[in-house]
Design a protein around this motif. Structure first.
Motif, PDB file in Angstrom:
ATOM      1  N   GLY A  36       0.816  -1.202   0.000  1.00  0.00           N
ATOM      2  CA  GLY A  36       0.000   0.000   0.000  1.00  0.00           C
ATOM      3  C   GLY A  36       0.855   1.259   0.000  1.00  0.00           C
ATOM      4  N   VAL A  37       0.378   2.277  -0.709  1.00  0.00           N
ATOM      5  CA  VAL A  37       1.096   3.548  -0.833  1.00  0.00           C
ATOM      6  C   VAL A  37       0.177   4.682  -0.396  1.00  0.00           C
ATOM      7  CG1 VAL A  37       2.229   5.150  -2.439  1.00  0.00           C
ATOM      8  CG2 VAL A  37       2.488   2.672  -2.753  1.00  0.00           C
ATOM      9  N   ASN A  38       0.731   5.595   0.389  1.00  0.00           N
ATOM     10  CA  ASN A  38       0.012   6.795   0.805  1.00  0.00           C
ATOM     11  C   ASN A  38       0.275   7.881  -0.236  1.00  0.00           C
ATOM     12  OD1 ASN A  38      -0.917   9.141   2.065  1.00  0.00           O
ATOM     13  ND2 ASN A  38      -0.229   8.490   4.089  1.00  0.00           N
ATOM     14  N   VAL A  39      -0.778   8.371  -0.874  1.00  0.00           N
ATOM     15  CA  VAL A  39      -0.667   9.412  -1.893  1.00  0.00           C
ATOM     16  C   VAL A  39      -1.420  10.644  -1.408  1.00  0.00           C
ATOM     17  CG1 VAL A  39      -1.109  10.033  -4.302  1.00  0.00           C
ATOM     18  CG2 VAL A  39      -0.633   7.645  -3.702  1.00  0.00           C
ATOM     19  N   THR A  40      -0.783  11.803  -1.492  1.00  0.00           N
ATOM     20  CA  THR A  40      -1.456  13.045  -1.121  1.00  0.00           C
ATOM     21  C   THR A  40      -1.927  13.742  -2.381  1.00  0.00           C
ATOM     22  OG1 THR A  40      -0.004  13.281   0.801  1.00  0.00           O
ATOM     23  CG2 THR A  40      -1.285  15.199   0.164  1.00  0.00           C
ATOM     24  N   LEU A  41      -3.246  13.893  -2.510  1.00  0.00           N
ATOM     25  CA  LEU A  41      -3.835  14.589  -3.650  1.00  0.00           C
ATOM     26  C   LEU A  41      -4.185  16.018  -3.248  1.00  0.00           C
ATOM     27  CD1 LEU A  41      -6.279  11.807  -4.935  1.00  0.00           C
ATOM     28  CD2 LEU A  41      -3.944  12.284  -5.704  1.00  0.00           C
ATOM     29  N   GLY A  42      -4.111  16.919  -4.205  1.00  0.00           N
ATOM     30  CA  GLY A  42      -4.426  18.331  -3.938  1.00  0.00           C
ATOM     31  C   GLY A  42      -3.205  19.207  -3.799  1.00  0.00           C
ATOM     32  N   LEU A  43      -2.004  18.599  -3.792  1.00  0.00           N
ATOM     33  CA  LEU A  43      -0.763  19.367  -3.772  1.00  0.00           C
ATOM     34  C   LEU A  43      -0.367  19.727  -5.205  1.00  0.00           C
ATOM     35  CD1 LEU A  43       1.315  17.193  -1.263  1.00  0.00           C
ATOM     36  CD2 LEU A  43       0.404  19.476  -0.798  1.00  0.00           C
ATOM     37  N   PRO A  44       0.428  20.792  -5.392  1.00  0.00           N
ATOM     38  CA  PRO A  44       0.882  21.146  -6.748  1.00  0.00           C
ATOM     39  C   PRO A  44       2.081  20.323  -7.200  1.00  0.00           C
ATOM     40  CG  PRO A  44       1.624  22.797  -5.194  1.00  0.00           C
ATOM     41  CD  PRO A  44       0.758  21.840  -4.410  1.00  0.00           C
ATOM     42  N   ILE A  75       3.738  15.927  -6.934  1.00  0.00           N
ATOM     43  CA  ILE A  75       3.443  14.535  -6.591  1.00  0.00           C
ATOM     44  C   ILE A  75       4.080  14.199  -5.255  1.00  0.00           C
ATOM     45  CG2 ILE A  75       3.978  12.141  -7.245  1.00  0.00           C
ATOM     46  CD1 ILE A  75       3.849  13.214 -10.206  1.00  0.00           C
ATOM     47  N   ARG A  76       3.281  13.574  -4.376  1.00  0.00           N
ATOM     48  CA  ARG A  76       3.822  13.084  -3.113  1.00  0.00           C
ATOM     49  C   ARG A  76       3.287  11.692  -2.825  1.00  0.00           C
ATOM     50  NH1 ARG A  76       1.967  12.737   2.801  1.00  0.00           N
ATOM     51  NH2 ARG A  76       3.883  11.974   3.785  1.00  0.00           N
ATOM     52  N   THR A  77       4.185  10.761  -2.618  1.00  0.00           N
ATOM     53  CA  THR A  77       3.826   9.429  -2.166  1.00  0.00           C
ATOM     54  C   THR A  77       4.634   9.105  -0.918  1.00  0.00           C
ATOM     55  OG1 THR A  77       5.534   8.263  -3.450  1.00  0.00           O
ATOM     56  CG2 THR A  77       3.419   8.670  -4.549  1.00  0.00           C
ATOM     57  N   SER A  78       4.229   8.066  -0.228  1.00  0.00           N
ATOM     58  CA  SER A  78       4.934   7.637   0.974  1.00  0.00           C
ATOM     59  C   SER A  78       4.597   6.180   1.243  1.00  0.00           C
ATOM     60  CB  SER A  78       4.503   8.492   2.170  1.00  0.00           C
ATOM     61  OG  SER A  78       5.181   8.094   3.354  1.00  0.00           O
TER      62      SER A  78
END
Length: 326
Positions: free
Chosen positions: A277-285, A287-290
């Protein structure tokens, strides 16, 4: 020819946790498949890993075949695996800020963040943010972001996150739910290259309220809102009974499930893809995953850490960068 994204910045996270060893393991497993560079103090990496120090993200492609590309950021104080050192707090914060800057100006295709230890940051640097994601949003000047947990088999978005279950009904407002759905739809379109995302909304109550017999939130707010959003052009269905939303046939009918609270979203994805599983942050300008795990102080430095989630997070960030043209 397969498109190559700009390199992904992998932050060091908490130096006393498993982040540094996961970076080394990820490079060993991935080789040149995913162009990424690690940001941190080379002294924190496990012995025996071949590193290539770089001065700028643009040097990643030339370096990665020879070793793990490292963009150096020196830290104060020694590292003892499993024991957070307050002297490292400011360094952890500064590495995140540097990575975001590279992503914001286009030098990096995205940011993959290793786990941090929030108490250590508060103790050592009076960290003012509730968590990692909130700090990233502040750096980007964004007031609302969405957490998505994603794998090859399922994507889920909890509308409310780290609050008591008893607080969920009041927190689940029409405004919050609309914003969550709109950001998710846009994120799937822009970041994942899905032209017309299909969303499914879970109900809050058992059996989605069963016509009011088990709760009224679906009748009074969720169902009318879904009708409005669908009329606005977003492909969304629901509210669906959560207990029938995550089997294989149901998952084939949507690209992401919007859930009402933390466990409603995280139990199915952690059951189906606990290590990937990957944590993805949507709404940022940017790409961010964790990776979807913490610092794991109890096994730090033992070589027992599983790099699967970090590898999945790096791959996902690179794929998102290609989909978005980064």
């Amino acid at each position: 020819m397969i498109a190559r994204p700009r390199p992904i910045a992998l932050t060091c996270g908490e130096p006393a946790g498993i982040g540094p060893e996961l970076a080394a393991m990820a490079h060993t497993r991935l080789g040149t498949e995913v162009p990424f560079f690690w940001m941190g103090d080379p002294r924190h990496l496990p012995g025996g890993i071949r590193i290539v120090e770089i001065a700028h993200p643009s040097e990643t492609e030339a370096a990665i075949a020879r070793g793990l590309p490292v963009l150096r950021h020196d830290f104060d104080g020694p590292v003892t695996p499993g024991e957070a050192n307050p002297a490292h707090a400011q360094g952890v914060i500064d590495v995140i800020a540097r990575a975001v800057k590279y992503a914001m100006v286009g030098d990096a295709g995205g940011v993959c963040t290793a786990p941090i230890h929030k108490k250590a940051l508060k103790d050592g640097a009076d960290f003012a943010h509730p968590g990692h994601t909130e700090y990233l949003a502040a750096l980007a000047g964004v007031d609302h972001v969405v957490m998505m947990l994603a794998s090859e088999t399922l994507r889920v978005v909890p509308a409310t996150i780290h609050i008591p279950l008893s607080d969920v009904p009041a927190a689940l407002t029409e405004a919050l739910l609309r914003k969550t759905i709109e950001i998710t739809n846009e994120g799937l379109r822009v970041r994942f290259g899905i032209a017309r995302p299909r969303l499914a909304m879970a109900g809050l109550n058992p059996h989605a309220g069963e016509g009011g017999a088990m709760g009224h939130e679906e009748i009074e707010m969720i169902a009318p809102l879904i009708r409005q959003i669908r009329a606005d052009g977003i492909d969304i269905t629901g509210p669906h009974s959560a207990d029938t939303l995550f089997h294989a046939d149901a998952r084939a009918r949507y690209d992401a499930a919007i859930c009402c609270y933390h466990d409603q979203a995280l139990i199915p994805i952690k059951t189906l893809a606990f290590d990937e599983g990957v944590n993805v942050t949507l709404g940022l300008p940017f790409i961010r995953t964790s990776p979807d795990h913490g610092t794991a102080f109890d096994i730090a430095g033992t070589g027992r850490a599983n790099p699967s989630s970090t590898i999945a997070a790096l791959r996902m960030a690179a794929n998102m960068a290609v989909a978005g043209g980064a």
